[in-house]
Scaffold this active site. Structure first.
Site, PDB file in Angstrom:
ATOM      1  CG  ASP A  78     -29.331  53.126 -18.461  1.00 51.47           C
ATOM      2  OD1 ASP A  78     -28.974  54.062 -19.191  1.00 51.47           O
ATOM      3  OD2 ASP A  78     -28.557  52.237 -18.083  1.00 51.47           O
ATOM      4  CB  SER A  79     -32.046  57.770 -15.903  1.00 56.12           C
ATOM      5  OG  SER A  79     -31.223  57.290 -14.848  1.00 56.12           O
ATOM      6  CG  ASP A 130     -31.088  45.998 -18.341  1.00 61.85           C
ATOM      7  OD1 ASP A 130     -29.871  46.231 -18.203  1.00 61.85           O
ATOM      8  OD2 ASP A 130     -31.956  46.466 -17.573  1.00 61.85           O
ATOM      9  N   GLY A 137     -28.208  57.538 -14.663  1.00 62.18           N
ATOM     10  CA  GLY A 137     -27.921  57.656 -13.239  1.00 62.18           C
ATOM     11  C   GLY A 137     -26.912  56.642 -12.747  1.00 62.18           C
ATOM     12  CG  PHE A 138     -25.718  51.847 -12.765  1.00 63.75           C
ATOM     13  CD1 PHE A 138     -26.126  51.081 -11.692  1.00 63.75           C
ATOM     14  CD2 PHE A 138     -24.508  51.534 -13.365  1.00 63.75           C
ATOM     15  CE1 PHE A 138     -25.350  50.027 -11.222  1.00 63.75           C
ATOM     16  CE2 PHE A 138     -23.724  50.479 -12.908  1.00 63.75           C
ATOM     17  CZ  PHE A 138     -24.154  49.727 -11.838  1.00 63.75           C
ATOM     18  CD  GLN A 187     -32.001  52.650  -6.719  1.00 62.09           C
ATOM     19  OE1 GLN A 187     -31.444  51.819  -6.012  1.00 62.09           O
ATOM     20  NE2 GLN A 187     -31.692  52.777  -8.004  1.00 62.09           N
ATOM     21  CG  HIS A 215     -23.820  30.055 -27.717  1.00 59.20           C
ATOM     22  ND1 HIS A 215     -24.684  29.030 -28.019  1.00 59.20           N
ATOM     23  CD2 HIS A 215     -23.467  29.885 -26.406  1.00 59.20           C
ATOM     24  CE1 HIS A 215     -24.843  28.258 -26.955  1.00 59.20           C
ATOM     25  NE2 HIS A 215     -24.113  28.758 -25.964  1.00 59.20           N
ATOM     26  CB  CYS A 227     -27.446  30.237 -31.519  1.00 55.71           C
ATOM     27  SG  CYS A 227     -25.802  29.515 -31.269  1.00 55.71           S
TER      28      CYS A 227
END
Length: 418
Positions: free
Chosen positions: A111-112, A314, A114-115, A240, A383, A354
């Protein structure tokens, strides 16, 4: 062998897509925006819909990259802000890029930043606010927190949470940092807002994010021309607009006019309105480009997002709750550290395939977590990540087979009824 594992191992043999980046749709949900397809990148193919585990600092916390391959993860997402601060994006570049640095054979996202940069301004983990020339939003800040970042029309200035040093991110710097990190899919620098911001601030922020996306496209192309031999990085713009339909549609329309490879859907929103907002956005975006929904990972949200047009997702939730004893099962989420599990000599979920459930009991994991042994965090993380990766794999299979709605009813009936 799971399809995702096969994909990863084909990458290890040197197989690469015939084109640097593409998206092909192979199945569609009738009368809905949901679809299944393939995203091709220089480091391998992602079958969609797909859950992308978060490896913030070039690692999924408490899990080796090899373990993530074995549990079926097709790609991982790292954070440009964190890698810029530590160890430094230049070091990641010197190592050969993100995938080589972390010994990951498949596709990668970043991601950039920014968050993370902008969240420092409000002190919240998931809801954000900044200052603007026309709107005061200093009052939107978490209790007991200091404002560590400020935004202007050119970019954001922020203080490192590690050592207090000052830094500056602009759209150009974000592209340069992500260029050094070398992920297959990167995101344009954007401004996040909170639901507490005024309508006027949301409008100003949207204009800023659109301008930043335009600058990111220009810088992205400049970097490509400067190093044409470098593997192609697909650039996604971020939509946004908070919970305003006109702003969401306006943002999506604006980004479609740019030379972008795909789109991210971000920003603060109420869970109850997730499907509506994703649908607004996806109705405006071109059908032939992939859409990534940022920060979504709860089971019901995944179904909602897929039906309304999102292709990949994600979220840190599976690994974050695992480190606190929270685990998923077919009959719901529970905490394994409760007294009821002290003598539970059965797997977390008897239906799970798993590594953890094949080899360990709830009682043993309960003991490890109570004793603060690191292995406990490893087992719960493996898991949870497998549970969510497999869930989205099953959603994808349902779309392709035509059994999606049957699977959804059965899964959610057990998960929320158990």
């Amino acid at each position: 062998m799971p399809a995702a594992v096969a994909c990863q191992r084909s990458c290890q043999t040197g197989a690469v897509p015939s084109s640097p980046f593409s998206f092909d749709i192979t199945a569609q949900l009738p009368d809905q925006l949901g679809r299944s397809g393939f995203i091709s990148t220089p480091h391998g193919t992602i079958q969609t819909p797909a859950f992308i585990p978060v490896g913030t600092k070039a690692t999924v916390k408490a899990a080796l990259p090899e373990a993530m391959v074995d549990l079926g993860a097709q790609a991982v997402l790292a954070n440009a802000y964190h890698l810029y601060l530590q160890p430094g994006s230049d070091i990641v570049a010197e190592a050969g890029g993100l995938a080589t640095f972390m010994n990951w054979a498949g596709p990668t996202f970043t991601d950039s930043g920014g968050f993370q940069v902008l969240s420092l301004g409000a002190g919240f983990k998931k809801i954000l606010a900044m200052d603007a020339n026309t709107v005061r939003s200093d009052e939107v800040i978490a209790a007991g927190k200091d404002r560590l970042a400020r935004v202007d029309d050119d970019g954001a200035t922020f203080k490192s949470h590690l050592d207090g040093s000052m830094h500056r991110f602009t759209p150009e710097i974000s592209m340069q940092v992500q260029g050094q990190i070398g992920a297959d899919i990167i995101f344009a620098f954007d401004e996040c807002t909170t639901l507490m911001n005024t309508r006027g601030y949301q409008e100003a922020s949207l204009e800023r994010t659109q301008a930043w996306a335009t600058r990111c496209v220009v810088e992205h192309e400049r970097l490509r021309r400067a190093d044409p031999a470098k593997p192609y990085q697909a650039l996604f713009g971020v939509v946004q607009g908070a919970q305003y339909e006109d702003l969401r549609r306006q943002a999506a329309q604006g980004l479609t006019r740019l030379a972008l490879d795909g789109f991210g859907i971000g920003g603060a929103l109420e869970k109850e309105r997730l499907g509506t907002i994703v649908r607004w956005v996806c109705e405006e975006l071109p059908r032939n480009k992939p859409r990534h929904l940022l920060g979504i990972g709860d089971p019901d949200d995944l179904f909602t997002a897929v039906e309304n047009g999102a292709d990949t997702f994600d979220c840190v939730t599976p690994s974050r709750i695992a480190r606190n004893g929270g685990v998923y099962s077919a009959r719901g989420r529970f905490n394994i550290t409760t007294a009821a599990n002290r003598r539970a000599f059965a797997p977390i979920d008897p239906d799970c395939d798993c590594y953890t459930c094949r080899n360990y009991t709830r009682a043993y994991i309960h003991h490890l977590l109570k004793a603060k042994e690191i292995v406990g965090l490893v087992l719960t993380t493996l898991h949870n990540e497998r549970f969510i990766v497999r869930l989205v794999d099953q959603i994808r299979a349902g779309i392709r087979s035509g059994d999606y709605h049957v699977f959804k009813a059965e899964f959610l009936g057990r998960f929320y009824g158990g």
